[in-house]
Design a protein around this motif. Sequence first.
Motif, mmCIF file in Angstrom:
data_model
loop_
_atom_site.group_PDB
_atom_site.id
_atom_site.type_symbol
_atom_site.label_atom_id
_atom_site.label_comp_id
_atom_site.label_asym_id
_atom_site.label_seq_id
_atom_site.Cartn_x
_atom_site.Cartn_y
_atom_site.Cartn_z
ATOM 1 N N ALA A 81 37.589 -11.882 -21.866
ATOM 2 C CA ALA A 81 36.226 -11.536 -21.477
ATOM 3 C C ALA A 81 35.503 -12.737 -20.875
ATOM 4 C CB ALA A 81 35.460 -10.998 -22.680
ATOM 5 N N GLN A 84 36.809 -13.139 -17.376
ATOM 6 C CA GLN A 84 36.283 -12.057 -16.540
ATOM 7 C C GLN A 84 34.830 -12.311 -16.143
ATOM 8 O OE1 GLN A 84 37.150 -8.874 -19.346
ATOM 9 N NE2 GLN A 84 38.563 -7.947 -17.907
ATOM 10 N N ALA A 85 34.089 -12.980 -16.990
ATOM 11 C CA ALA A 85 32.662 -13.195 -16.744
ATOM 12 C C ALA A 85 32.395 -14.314 -15.747
ATOM 13 C CB ALA A 85 31.943 -13.484 -18.060
ATOM 14 N N LYS A 87 32.496 -16.318 -12.157
ATOM 15 C CA LYS A 87 32.475 -15.942 -10.749
ATOM 16 C C LYS A 87 33.798 -16.317 -10.087
ATOM 17 C CE LYS A 87 27.458 -16.511 -10.182
ATOM 18 N NZ LYS A 87 26.383 -17.276 -9.487
ATOM 19 N N PHE A 216 24.901 -15.871 -19.841
ATOM 20 C CA PHE A 216 26.348 -15.702 -19.971
ATOM 21 C C PHE A 216 26.679 -14.782 -21.144
ATOM 22 C CE2 PHE A 216 30.785 -16.984 -20.761
ATOM 23 C CZ PHE A 216 31.282 -16.828 -19.469
ATOM 24 N N LYS A 219 26.440 -11.290 -19.930
ATOM 25 C CA LYS A 219 27.620 -10.878 -19.161
ATOM 26 C C LYS A 219 28.747 -10.445 -20.094
ATOM 27 C CE LYS A 219 26.945 -13.722 -15.009
ATOM 28 N NZ LYS A 219 27.559 -14.775 -14.151
ATOM 29 N N ILE A 220 28.960 -11.228 -21.147
ATOM 30 C CA ILE A 220 30.017 -10.890 -22.103
ATOM 31 C C ILE A 220 29.689 -9.586 -22.820
ATOM 32 C CG2 ILE A 220 31.216 -11.613 -24.195
ATOM 33 C CD1 ILE A 220 32.010 -13.274 -21.797
ATOM 34 N N ASN A 222 27.974 -7.128 -21.704
ATOM 35 C CA ASN A 222 28.204 -6.034 -20.764
ATOM 36 C C ASN A 222 29.695 -5.707 -20.656
ATOM 37 O OD1 ASN A 222 27.476 -4.128 -18.607
ATOM 38 N ND2 ASN A 222 28.456 -5.606 -17.240
ATOM 39 N N ILE A 223 30.543 -6.751 -20.628
ATOM 40 C CA ILE A 223 31.990 -6.528 -20.579
ATOM 41 C C ILE A 223 32.450 -5.809 -21.845
ATOM 42 C CG2 ILE A 223 34.225 -7.714 -20.672
ATOM 43 C CD1 ILE A 223 32.992 -9.831 -18.795
#
Length: 371
Positions: A81, A84-85, A87, A216, A219-220, A222-223
Amino acid sequence: MKPETTAIHASNLVKAVTGDVTSPIHLSTTYFRGEDGGYPGGHMYSRVSNPNRSALEKVITELEGGADTCAFSSGNTAGMAIFQALKPGSHIIAPDDMYWGFKKQLLTIFADTLSFDFVDLTEVDNVENYIKANTVLLWVETPSNPLLKICDIEVLGKIAKKHELIFAVDSTFASPILQNPIALGADIVMHSTTKYIGGHSDVLGGSLTFAAKNEFFDKIKNIQETGGAVPSPFDCFLLLRSIKTLAYRIKGHCENAEKLANYLNEHSKVEAVYYPGLPSHPQHEIVKKQMKGFGGMLSILTKGDADFARKVVNSVKVFSQATSLGGVESLIEHRASVEGPTSKTPQNLIRISVGLEHIDDLIADLEQALG
């Protein structure tokens, strides 16, 4: 509260109407909506949240001294994860002996979108030489798998902060009982909860604990919620059950491992013992500074080739020849065989997860296997 108390009481999120002392398993995948369209119970769909997962994330957060935790269906998924987060085009600095599962992810899944250097992070004076304009993540694993290297979290944290890097620490070998990287400057602490946190070799899981709920973290989160690779309610229940005894299990693992390491260190058929608790370990002083114990993992180099090492692991009676670690049963394996033909692990290395059996039985078993 002290860790022993936190481990037992911090997970008691739900006060059931039936008066359960231990939180029940909440198997529902969906939850009633209120007249206003909201969710008065605090949960709307189990991929997004579940009472058992919320309890698990809460207790790990408190044990690590963080701001919040995201639980995942495996340790590999938790680590992935983070990758993946990032860029596309981001650069990562990672350990030269990074856990092979994460290294394989970088080499086979993210090779087209991310760049990375595998560096000996015990040589802290050399780390800044690898920082580039697009470097965004410093990934640390301490103690490392399987060479039991120790990275100075505090020093590396200062380097990461100086260069505005995300600083993530894989603390699986230590557990939250022995090491709290956030207190030493880490932004993220990763665990394979399958290991010591689960502790019984019967549940798969992973977690990421954050020092702050920042962009950040979002973002995690959301994943986690959108991707849906989350532990089931029953998995969370098992992990919560295990965490209640974590502090006391860790004490037993450490005590047995230290005695076994000292025994093996004097054995005529052992070339070297990798265990942070030995005064001969090159980072022994760092361990004493940042950990509350030396852990339950060790590796040895046998005086012999791969065939002799495999003979040893095939001759044990009490140890189980199996891949994993952190369970109540002692495990042993020829590590290079697990990692495959590209492994950089020495062919005569045996990795040992020291369990909670009586130490005399463990020593006797290795004595006959080595003999």
